[in-house]
Motif scaffolding. Sequence first.
Motif, PDB file in Angstrom:
ATOM      1  N   PRO A 205       0.817  -1.221   0.000  1.00 28.47           N
ATOM      2  CA  PRO A 205       0.000   0.000   0.000  1.00 28.47           C
ATOM      3  C   PRO A 205       0.847   1.267   0.000  1.00 28.47           C
ATOM      4  O   PRO A 205       1.914   1.325   0.635  1.00 28.47           O
ATOM      5  CB  PRO A 205      -0.802  -0.130   1.305  1.00 28.47           C
ATOM      6  N   TRP A 267      -3.311  -9.060  -1.858  1.00 27.27           N
ATOM      7  CA  TRP A 267      -2.674  -8.045  -2.700  1.00 27.27           C
ATOM      8  C   TRP A 267      -2.623  -8.516  -4.154  1.00 27.27           C
ATOM      9  O   TRP A 267      -2.853  -7.729  -5.079  1.00 27.27           O
ATOM     10  CB  TRP A 267      -1.272  -7.755  -2.175  1.00 27.27           C
ATOM     11  N   HIS A 271      -4.166  -6.702  -7.527  1.00 23.68           N
ATOM     12  CA  HIS A 271      -3.227  -5.994  -8.390  1.00 23.68           C
ATOM     13  C   HIS A 271      -2.649  -6.796  -9.552  1.00 23.68           C
ATOM     14  O   HIS A 271      -2.065  -6.199 -10.459  1.00 23.68           O
ATOM     15  CB  HIS A 271      -2.065  -5.443  -7.544  1.00 23.68           C
ATOM     16  N   ARG A 290      -9.560  -6.359   0.021  1.00 23.51           N
ATOM     17  CA  ARG A 290      -9.068  -4.993   0.254  1.00 23.51           C
ATOM     18  C   ARG A 290      -8.798  -4.758   1.730  1.00 23.51           C
ATOM     19  O   ARG A 290      -7.793  -4.130   2.092  1.00 23.51           O
ATOM     20  CB  ARG A 290     -10.080  -3.977  -0.279  1.00 23.51           C
ATOM     21  N   GLY A 299      -7.429   2.089  -3.406  1.00 27.89           N
ATOM     22  CA  GLY A 299      -6.068   1.601  -3.224  1.00 27.89           C
ATOM     23  C   GLY A 299      -5.267   2.341  -2.180  1.00 27.89           C
ATOM     24  O   GLY A 299      -4.065   2.102  -2.033  1.00 27.89           O
TER      25      GLY A 299
END
Length: 325
Positions: A205, A267, A271, A290, A299
């Motif tokens: 992050p 993750w 992504h 999330r 995000g």
Amino acid sequence: MESGPSAPPKNLLRYHRTKKLRLDGTHIPQVLTEQSKQCLKRLSAYRAPKQRMAYPRSRLAAVLVALFVGRKGDLYVLLSRRSASLRTYAGDTSLPGGRVDAGDRSLEDTARREALEEIGLPHDRAKVPLLCVLEPFLAAELIVTPVVVLILDNTLQPILNAAEVSSLFSHPLASFLSTSPPFPKEPEMAEVMYHRYWDFEADGPDADKKAFRAHQFLTGREAGGIKPVIGLTAAMMIRVAMIGYGRPPEFEINPPNAPSTEERIAWALLHRKVFLEACEKEGIDLGVARRIAGVDENGKRLPGRHRKEELRQDKGRGKRRQAKL
């Protein structure tokens, strides 16, 4: 969409039930060391934590961790050398396995089917009973679940699929917790460490870098062209050995402040293109992913207190759903 009794289940992790394994000679005629007995008891009693995230079926895979009892009562795992003609990971040391097929009703089915196709291990639960199913691991484009079985019939002969597997060999299970080799080193390998690891960084992050560690173990067969056990296969074998022997390895598994496997999978779902596309196609809600990854819908990092509260709510909802069932 398929329906009725023939339709495959959505959540493959719900379809695993193990029968109690008797170690008095009824099920296992071979002589076991006391350490091996305790190892098998722990593995057969193991239940993986309930998965909080939904995973796209098209990105699921399973491998078979096939254990057997050696002549001195110790436990060994079957490993294979992938064919040199394969497009990916050619010649690597691996476990039999592959992606979920449409007809697989469980990840155990997937692992057993692949082992039958690759090394000829029969789909016979009397001769090869299930010990346990572990929590999933993250590969580059797949979520891989190890399925641990015990080969009771040592007269079974492998039938290798030459297009996928070039050779089959074994390695002591306990040695995946050790830094010392279970074999005498060849002179040309004297300076090479039996166990090594490398640390890598991945995005987290707010552009943070998260470290993770890849392990490697020599097989003792490197002079003959066999590659070491490395990466995902090594991580899974460390985990099986830790559960079975009830102790940590002689080395640090992860670097400081490393994300958990669950966080890494979350993750990746958010992504990596292959996972995102699969989740979208299969209608999977990524809200829990999330929160586990610690980011909001844009995000951005969730405040620590907010994130912990969200995770507590997820656990509470899971317990309530379980109580209703």
